[in-house]
Design a protein around this motif. Sequence first.
Motif, short mmCIF file in Angstrom:
data_model
loop_
_atom_site.label_atom_id
_atom_site.label_comp_id
_atom_site.label_asym_id
_atom_site.label_seq_id
_atom_site.Cartn_x
_atom_site.Cartn_y
_atom_site.Cartn_z
N VAL A 220 0.84 -1.21 0.00
CA VAL A 220 0.00 0.00 0.00
C VAL A 220 0.87 1.25 0.00
O VAL A 220 0.60 2.20 -0.75
CB VAL A 220 -0.98 -0.02 1.20
CG1 VAL A 220 -1.64 1.33 1.40
CG2 VAL A 220 -2.03 -1.10 1.01
N VAL A 221 1.93 1.27 0.80
CA VAL A 221 2.83 2.42 0.84
C VAL A 221 3.45 2.65 -0.54
O VAL A 221 3.50 3.78 -1.04
CB VAL A 221 3.93 2.22 1.91
CG1 VAL A 221 5.07 3.21 1.75
CG2 VAL A 221 3.33 2.32 3.30
N VAL A 222 3.89 1.57 -1.19
CA VAL A 222 4.50 1.68 -2.52
C VAL A 222 3.47 2.18 -3.53
O VAL A 222 3.76 3.07 -4.34
CB VAL A 222 5.10 0.33 -2.96
CG1 VAL A 222 5.43 0.31 -4.43
CG2 VAL A 222 6.34 0.03 -2.13
N LEU A 223 2.27 1.64 -3.50
CA LEU A 223 1.23 2.07 -4.45
C LEU A 223 0.85 3.54 -4.25
O LEU A 223 0.70 4.28 -5.23
CB LEU A 223 -0.01 1.18 -4.34
CG LEU A 223 0.11 -0.19 -4.96
CD1 LEU A 223 -1.14 -1.02 -4.68
CD2 LEU A 223 0.35 -0.09 -6.46
N ILE A 224 0.71 3.95 -3.00
CA ILE A 224 0.36 5.35 -2.74
C ILE A 224 1.48 6.27 -3.23
O ILE A 224 1.22 7.26 -3.93
CB ILE A 224 0.06 5.58 -1.24
CG1 ILE A 224 -1.26 4.93 -0.88
CG2 ILE A 224 0.04 7.06 -0.91
CD1 ILE A 224 -1.57 4.93 0.61
N HIS A 225 2.72 5.94 -2.87
CA HIS A 225 3.83 6.80 -3.32
C HIS A 225 3.92 6.84 -4.83
O HIS A 225 4.07 7.90 -5.42
CB HIS A 225 5.16 6.33 -2.73
CG HIS A 225 6.31 7.17 -3.21
ND1 HIS A 225 7.01 6.87 -4.36
CD2 HIS A 225 6.84 8.31 -2.72
CE1 HIS A 225 7.94 7.79 -4.54
NE2 HIS A 225 7.86 8.67 -3.56
N SER A 226 3.82 5.68 -5.47
CA SER A 226 3.99 5.65 -6.92
C SER A 226 2.84 6.33 -7.65
O SER A 226 3.02 6.84 -8.75
CB SER A 226 4.17 4.21 -7.42
OG SER A 226 3.03 3.44 -7.10
N ALA A 227 1.66 6.39 -7.05
CA ALA A 227 0.54 7.09 -7.68
C ALA A 227 0.61 8.59 -7.46
O ALA A 227 0.18 9.38 -8.31
CB ALA A 227 -0.79 6.55 -7.15
N VAL A 228 1.17 9.02 -6.34
CA VAL A 228 1.20 10.44 -5.99
C VAL A 228 2.46 11.13 -6.53
O VAL A 228 2.43 12.34 -6.77
CB VAL A 228 1.08 10.59 -4.45
CG1 VAL A 228 1.28 12.02 -4.01
CG2 VAL A 228 -0.27 10.08 -3.98
N ARG A 229 3.53 10.41 -6.75
CA ARG A 229 4.79 11.00 -7.23
C ARG A 229 4.70 11.30 -8.71
O ARG A 229 4.46 10.41 -9.52
CB ARG A 229 5.94 10.02 -6.96
CG ARG A 229 7.30 10.37 -7.55
CD ARG A 229 7.95 11.48 -6.80
NE ARG A 229 9.34 11.71 -7.06
CZ ARG A 229 9.85 12.24 -8.18
NH1 ARG A 229 9.10 12.50 -9.20
NH2 ARG A 229 11.15 12.48 -8.25
N LYS A 230 4.88 12.58 -9.07
CA LYS A 230 4.86 12.97 -10.48
C LYS A 230 6.04 12.33 -11.20
O LYS A 230 7.09 12.09 -10.61
CB LYS A 230 4.95 14.49 -10.64
CG LYS A 230 3.72 15.23 -10.16
CD LYS A 230 3.76 16.70 -10.52
CE LYS A 230 4.85 17.41 -9.76
NZ LYS A 230 4.83 18.87 -9.93
N THR A 231 5.87 12.09 -12.49
CA THR A 231 6.92 11.41 -13.26
C THR A 231 7.58 12.34 -14.27
O THR A 231 8.42 11.88 -15.04
CB THR A 231 6.32 10.21 -14.01
OG1 THR A 231 5.27 10.67 -14.87
CG2 THR A 231 5.78 9.18 -13.04
N ASP A 232 7.25 13.61 -14.27
CA ASP A 232 7.77 14.54 -15.27
C ASP A 232 9.29 14.65 -15.25
O ASP A 232 9.92 14.79 -16.29
CB ASP A 232 7.18 15.95 -15.07
CG ASP A 232 5.67 15.94 -15.10
OD1 ASP A 232 5.09 14.98 -15.66
OD2 ASP A 232 5.07 16.89 -14.56
N ASP A 233 9.89 14.57 -14.08
CA ASP A 233 11.32 14.83 -13.94
C ASP A 233 12.17 13.57 -13.84
O ASP A 233 13.36 13.65 -13.63
CB ASP A 233 11.57 15.69 -12.70
CG ASP A 233 11.17 14.97 -11.43
OD1 ASP A 233 10.26 14.12 -11.49
OD2 ASP A 233 11.77 15.25 -10.38
#
Length: 189
Positions: free
Chosen positions: A155-168
């Motif tokens: 759950v921690v990994v999924l939340i972080h990976s969904a909330v972290r922008k990927t632009d940079d």
Amino acid sequence: MTTYGTIPTSSSPSGTPVNLEYISRAKERIKTGLSTRRPWREMFDLHCLNLPKSFREAVARVKTNFAYFQTNYAIVVLGIVFLSLLWHPISLIVFIVMIAVWLFLYFLRDEPLVVFGRLISDRVVLIVLAVLTIFVLLLTRATSNILVSLLVGVVVVLIHSAVRKTDDLFADEEAAGGLLRSSGGPSSS
């Protein structure tokens, strides 16, 4: 002059003792494996956190972030499992022993594994070690603790990976593995 009864100091042709060679190879493989870890500061950059606008964007972020921060996420999940086992010392000891088994039989192996004259593929080793690890940990009667900690880690990994922008994430072409050039992005001339 005979050499009968003498103990050789090294069985390797280079003169370096075998144990030291194995340790240095192990250190190199660990360094190589950890070299794919991304900086923690980059992973937890607060300016790069925001909610996705749609479910499709969230799924795309999860895929990209998981590929980019894969080693970091594995460390986070293993850390959560480790912390959850602090209250179960027997399970913690079994967990540490199984990590050592994984290191020797899967991650630090230079040569293919041969058992009874048969070559064992990496996939078989991976499956057997995974099943054995789960089985042995479940025998320590910390089943609910292990399952809950794994669930929390996912759950921690999924939340972080969904909330972290990927632009940079692919700022330079070398880190992107040529993705910028092949996707029509900027190319160096």
